[in-house]
Design an enzyme around this catalytic site. Structure first.
Site, mmCIF file in Angstrom:
data_model
loop_
_atom_site.group_PDB
_atom_site.id
_atom_site.type_symbol
_atom_site.label_atom_id
_atom_site.label_comp_id
_atom_site.label_asym_id
_atom_site.label_seq_id
_atom_site.Cartn_x
_atom_site.Cartn_y
_atom_site.Cartn_z
ATOM 1 C CD GLN A 96 -0.875 -0.892 3.626
ATOM 2 O OE1 GLN A 96 -2.095 -1.027 3.580
ATOM 3 N NE2 GLN A 96 -0.166 -1.394 4.634
ATOM 4 C CG ASP A 120 -5.829 -1.811 15.230
ATOM 5 O OD1 ASP A 120 -6.512 -1.108 14.481
ATOM 6 O OD2 ASP A 120 -4.945 -1.348 15.980
ATOM 7 N N GLY A 136 -2.406 -11.739 8.382
ATOM 8 C CA GLY A 136 -3.165 -12.254 9.523
ATOM 9 C C GLY A 136 -4.084 -13.410 9.145
ATOM 10 C CB THR A 159 -6.846 -1.435 6.393
ATOM 11 O OG1 THR A 159 -6.513 -2.771 5.989
ATOM 12 C CG2 THR A 159 -5.572 -0.719 6.745
ATOM 13 C CD GLU A 186 0.800 -3.896 9.744
ATOM 14 O OE1 GLU A 186 -0.036 -3.417 10.508
ATOM 15 O OE2 GLU A 186 0.674 -3.888 8.488
HETATM 16 N N1 SAM Z 1 -7.157 2.327 13.183
HETATM 17 C C1 SAM Z 1 -7.106 1.958 11.832
HETATM 18 C C2 SAM Z 1 -8.339 2.105 11.032
HETATM 19 O O1 SAM Z 1 -9.336 1.425 11.237
HETATM 20 O O2 SAM Z 1 -8.303 2.924 10.122
HETATM 21 C C3 SAM Z 1 -6.396 0.693 11.569
HETATM 22 C C4 SAM Z 1 -5.005 0.938 11.901
HETATM 23 S S1 SAM Z 1 -3.732 -0.135 11.530
HETATM 24 C C5 SAM Z 1 -2.669 1.026 10.718
HETATM 25 C C6 SAM Z 1 -4.280 -1.219 10.260
HETATM 26 C C7 SAM Z 1 -3.157 -2.126 9.804
HETATM 27 O O3 SAM Z 1 -3.675 -3.354 9.315
HETATM 28 C C8 SAM Z 1 -2.302 -1.556 8.661
HETATM 29 O O4 SAM Z 1 -1.032 -1.236 9.130
HETATM 30 C C9 SAM Z 1 -2.270 -2.670 7.605
HETATM 31 O O5 SAM Z 1 -1.009 -2.828 6.996
HETATM 32 C C10 SAM Z 1 -2.682 -3.869 8.447
HETATM 33 N N2 SAM Z 1 -3.245 -4.969 7.667
HETATM 34 C C11 SAM Z 1 -4.091 -4.879 6.613
HETATM 35 N N3 SAM Z 1 -4.376 -6.104 6.153
HETATM 36 C C12 SAM Z 1 -3.705 -6.995 6.927
HETATM 37 C C13 SAM Z 1 -3.604 -8.408 6.935
HETATM 38 N N4 SAM Z 1 -4.238 -9.146 6.027
HETATM 39 N N5 SAM Z 1 -2.828 -8.987 7.882
HETATM 40 C C14 SAM Z 1 -2.176 -8.226 8.813
HETATM 41 N N6 SAM Z 1 -2.229 -6.887 8.829
HETATM 42 C C15 SAM Z 1 -2.991 -6.274 7.906
#
Ligand code: SAM
Length: 283
Positions: free
Chosen positions: A31, A155, A138, A157, A106
């Site tokens: 991303q 937590d 994940g 996206t 992550e």
């Molecule tokens: N508070 C935030 C929101 O809802 O907008 C979420 C914050 S956190 C930055 C979300 C994280 O999930 C990102 O850093 C992203 O890289 C991660 N992420 C997305 N898809 C994922 C996956 N399949 N496995 C692990 N992490 C993932």
């Protein structure tokens, strides 16, 4: 000269935040990552142009993700955070001495690196010795575990791009399997307000209801998210978020919070009628 970050919330609605400067920008394997400095919200992180957090309002999201289940489950020792590369969820978890282990999974190592450098307010928890960070998807990570975690915090996206798999029936089913017999899962549950977000929210809710015997939804106010009205899911094998709330035990910990308190814990589960109807429709 004025510089503004703008995020499209629907075809007809945009949110704009004035920016002092752009601190960081990169295209990772997963991303586009940007961090900006703003006069109103302090520093903020966006992924693919979508707001993830701002220094001014992130406490609401992270406190509500962590303290609600921690005030219910009586003995959380082993925690899994999926996503959460900014570290805000981990920061709130490490405040509990009773937690022995925190695994953070992550997908994008670049998010963690950027947040450690530019968002120390959220990334400070990564230094705690109980935190183990894995850079993996994940969806795949969770397949390996049975009866392992007391608490899983999703937590993530939004349900497109790398986060899509974290809203599937397979993923929620595997979270159920990875939890111990009294485990709790809390997930980022989208918003009920705008049509597309509401559809994603209902779809996620249907899949969680199909996987867990107790599945409730609670709400909070996050000014920089679309509509400002946001939901989390509380899915559990045994504990009810209100009937099993341990008010006195949690207060005795003496944790200072800016948003969460025991009254708000109860109130957050009282949803507007239109949201209840949307949830009932898929239950
Ligand atoms: N508070 C935030 C929101 O809802 O907008 C979420 C914050 S956190 C930055 C979300 C994280 O999930 C990102 O850093 C992203 O890289 C991660 N992420 C997305 N898809 C994922 C996956 N399949 N496995 C692990 N992490 C993932």
């Amino acid at each position: 000269m004025e510089l503004w970050f703008t995020e499209k919330h629907t075809e007809h609605v945009k949110l704009s935040i004035e920016v002092d400067k752009q601190l960081y920008s990169t295209q990772s394997d997963f991303q586009r990552i940007d961090i900006f400095e703003s006069p109103e919200f302090g520093r903020f992180l966006t992924l693919d142009g979508y707001m993830m957090l701002t220094e001014k309002d992130e406490f609401i999201y992270h406190e509500m993700m962590v303290h609600v289940p921690m005030a219910v489950h009586p003995h959380v020792k082993n925690v899994l955070v999926i996503g959460g590369g900014d570290g805000g969820t981990v920061r709130e978890l490490v405040r509990y001495d009773s937690i022995e282990n925190i695994d953070l999974v992550e997908i994008d190592e670049e998010v963690v690196k950027a947040c450690i450098e530019y968002l120390p307010q959220t990334a400070c928890g990564f230094q705690d010795k109980r935190v183990h960070t894995y850079f993996e998807d994940g969806l795949k990570y969770i397949r390996k575990f049975v009866d392992t975690y007391d608490l899983i915090l999703v937590d993530s996206t939004d349900p497109f791009g790398p986060g899509e798999g974290l809203f599937t029936k397979e993923f929620y089913g595997n979270c159920y399997k990875a939890l111990k017999a009294d485990g709790i899962m809390v997930n980022q549950h989208e918003s009920p307000f705008y049509k597309e977000d509401a559809y994603a929210m209902q779809r996620a809710h249907k899949r969680i209801v199909e996987s867990f015997p107790i599945s409730k939804v609670y709400q909070m106010h996050i000014p920089t998210y679309p509509s400002g009205h946001w939901l989390f899911g509380f899915a559990s094998k045994k504990y009810h978020p209100l009937d099993d709330q341990r008010v006195e035990e949690w207060k005795a910990l003496g944790l200072k919070t800016r948003y969460y308190n025991e009254q708000l814990h109860k109130g957050a589960f009282a949803l507007p009628n239109y949201v209840e109807e949307m949830l009932e429709h898929v239950e």
